[in-house]
Motif scaffolding. Sequence first.
Motif, short mmCIF file in Angstrom:
data_model
loop_
_atom_site.label_atom_id
_atom_site.label_comp_id
_atom_site.label_asym_id
_atom_site.label_seq_id
_atom_site.Cartn_x
_atom_site.Cartn_y
_atom_site.Cartn_z
N PHE A 73 0.87 -1.17 0.00
CA PHE A 73 0.00 0.00 0.00
C PHE A 73 0.91 1.22 0.00
O PHE A 73 1.84 1.30 0.80
CB PHE A 73 -0.88 0.01 1.25
N GLU A 74 0.64 2.18 -0.89
CA GLU A 74 1.42 3.40 -0.85
C GLU A 74 0.54 4.61 -1.18
O GLU A 74 -0.38 4.51 -1.98
CB GLU A 74 2.61 3.33 -1.81
N ALA A 75 0.82 5.70 -0.50
CA ALA A 75 0.13 6.97 -0.74
C ALA A 75 1.18 8.04 -0.93
O ALA A 75 2.11 8.16 -0.13
CB ALA A 75 -0.78 7.31 0.43
N THR A 76 1.04 8.83 -2.00
CA THR A 76 2.07 9.80 -2.36
C THR A 76 1.45 11.17 -2.61
O THR A 76 0.39 11.27 -3.25
CB THR A 76 2.82 9.35 -3.63
N GLY A 77 2.10 12.22 -2.09
CA GLY A 77 1.61 13.57 -2.31
C GLY A 77 2.70 14.59 -2.10
O GLY A 77 3.83 14.26 -1.71
N ASN A 78 2.38 15.85 -2.36
CA ASN A 78 3.32 16.94 -2.17
C ASN A 78 3.58 17.15 -0.68
O ASN A 78 2.66 17.12 0.14
CB ASN A 78 2.76 18.22 -2.79
N ALA A 79 4.86 17.35 -0.32
CA ALA A 79 5.23 17.49 1.09
C ALA A 79 4.54 18.67 1.77
O ALA A 79 4.41 18.70 2.99
CB ALA A 79 6.74 17.62 1.22
N ASN A 80 4.08 19.65 0.98
CA ASN A 80 3.45 20.84 1.56
C ASN A 80 1.99 20.62 1.94
O ASN A 80 1.45 21.36 2.76
CB ASN A 80 3.55 22.01 0.59
N ASN A 81 1.33 19.61 1.33
CA ASN A 81 -0.09 19.43 1.65
C ASN A 81 -0.49 17.99 1.99
O ASN A 81 -1.63 17.74 2.35
CB ASN A 81 -0.98 19.96 0.51
N PHE A 82 0.44 17.03 1.87
CA PHE A 82 0.13 15.66 2.28
C PHE A 82 0.62 15.47 3.70
O PHE A 82 1.82 15.34 3.95
CB PHE A 82 0.78 14.66 1.34
N ASN A 83 -0.31 15.49 4.63
CA ASN A 83 0.04 15.46 6.06
C ASN A 83 -0.08 14.08 6.69
O ASN A 83 -0.17 13.95 7.90
CB ASN A 83 -0.84 16.45 6.82
N GLY A 84 -0.09 13.04 5.86
CA GLY A 84 -0.17 11.69 6.40
C GLY A 84 -1.58 11.13 6.39
O GLY A 84 -2.54 11.81 6.00
N LEU A 85 -1.70 9.89 6.82
CA LEU A 85 -2.98 9.18 6.80
C LEU A 85 -3.62 9.08 8.18
O LEU A 85 -4.70 8.50 8.32
CB LEU A 85 -2.78 7.77 6.23
N GLY A 86 -2.97 9.62 9.18
CA GLY A 86 -3.56 9.61 10.52
C GLY A 86 -3.88 8.21 11.01
O GLY A 86 -3.04 7.31 10.96
N ALA A 148 -4.31 14.20 10.37
CA ALA A 148 -2.89 13.90 10.55
C ALA A 148 -2.11 15.14 10.96
O ALA A 148 -2.53 16.26 10.69
CB ALA A 148 -2.32 13.35 9.24
N PRO A 149 -0.96 14.98 11.61
CA PRO A 149 -0.14 16.13 11.99
C PRO A 149 0.50 16.77 10.76
O PRO A 149 0.64 16.14 9.71
CB PRO A 149 0.92 15.51 12.90
N ALA A 150 0.90 18.01 10.88
CA ALA A 150 1.51 18.72 9.76
C ALA A 150 2.89 18.15 9.45
O ALA A 150 3.65 17.82 10.34
CB ALA A 150 1.62 20.20 10.09
N ASN A 151 3.19 18.06 8.17
CA ASN A 151 4.47 17.51 7.73
C ASN A 151 5.64 18.43 8.01
O ASN A 151 6.78 18.00 7.97
CB ASN A 151 4.42 17.25 6.22
N SER A 152 5.38 19.70 8.24
CA SER A 152 6.48 20.64 8.45
C SER A 152 7.37 20.20 9.61
O SER A 152 8.55 20.53 9.65
CB SER A 152 5.91 22.04 8.73
#
Length: 275
Positions: A73-86, A148-152
């Motif tokens: 299973f994989e989920a991919t997105g931009n680091a600025n708006n993909f904050n995880g799957l919680g 999910a928490p922020a990726n920053s």
Amino acid sequence: MKNVLKLKANITAVMVFTFITFFSCNVEEEIQPENEAGLDTEEIALIPKTLATIQLTNDVEVVFKTEKDGVVFEATGNANNFNGLGALENESILNRFLILTKENVPVPQDLIDIEENQELKNKALKRGAIKQHTTKLDAELALSYTKAPANSNHCSGTPGYYNTDAFGQFYRTYKNYLAGGAGTTIYSSWKNNGNKCKNVRLWLSNCSTSKTLKARTYYKNVFGNYKHLNTINISPNTSRFWSKTYLSRRYRKTSVAATGQAGHRFGGYLLFSNY
């Protein structure tokens, strides 16, 4: 007398052959690894294929796929708006599919076969089984549902990492850390019963805007050597959640490296579970 001597010689030859054969078998049994029983099921190879692709909000794409030794299973997105799957990160691969899709969507058979929870398997079977979905599916829920928490947090602050060993899993969390640096390779054997790891999970953010991050997975073979299985490439300024449920339990390790110039940083975690 000659016949008696010939008979004795034949009996001696049979005894020697029997002894050699018996001794050889015993030696082979003695050198078998403790976890060899867990290797047998991995001989039953799955057929590699994409099982389903789901489009989430914020241009995050989810892919379910089969590889010969397990399901990914994989989920991919931009680091600025993909904050995880919680909360979805802690679910099995089958349950992620059930949560993310509508109740009338059939379930890929490989997701059912790899699941160990019988209640979830029964729930999936009520929908009906399918080999694979060839067209992209819409998500049943918005990604914000996961809270999910922020990726920053992955790419800022004092660089470092720490270990967590709890609830049947072992993992290392990284923050603004140097790819390929000390501590970026970890082993399932750092936990008791390390040879019984059946699930590997990565949640990583590539903090670079120009260099690719590479996460690699390995398993220990019957000769005690770690063999490379997967390389997960994470593009610049991209975040990826990747997990795999294997057919068998083994000793495993993961590592994170970089391409290009030095000073390449990342954040997230590497996790072993299902011991």
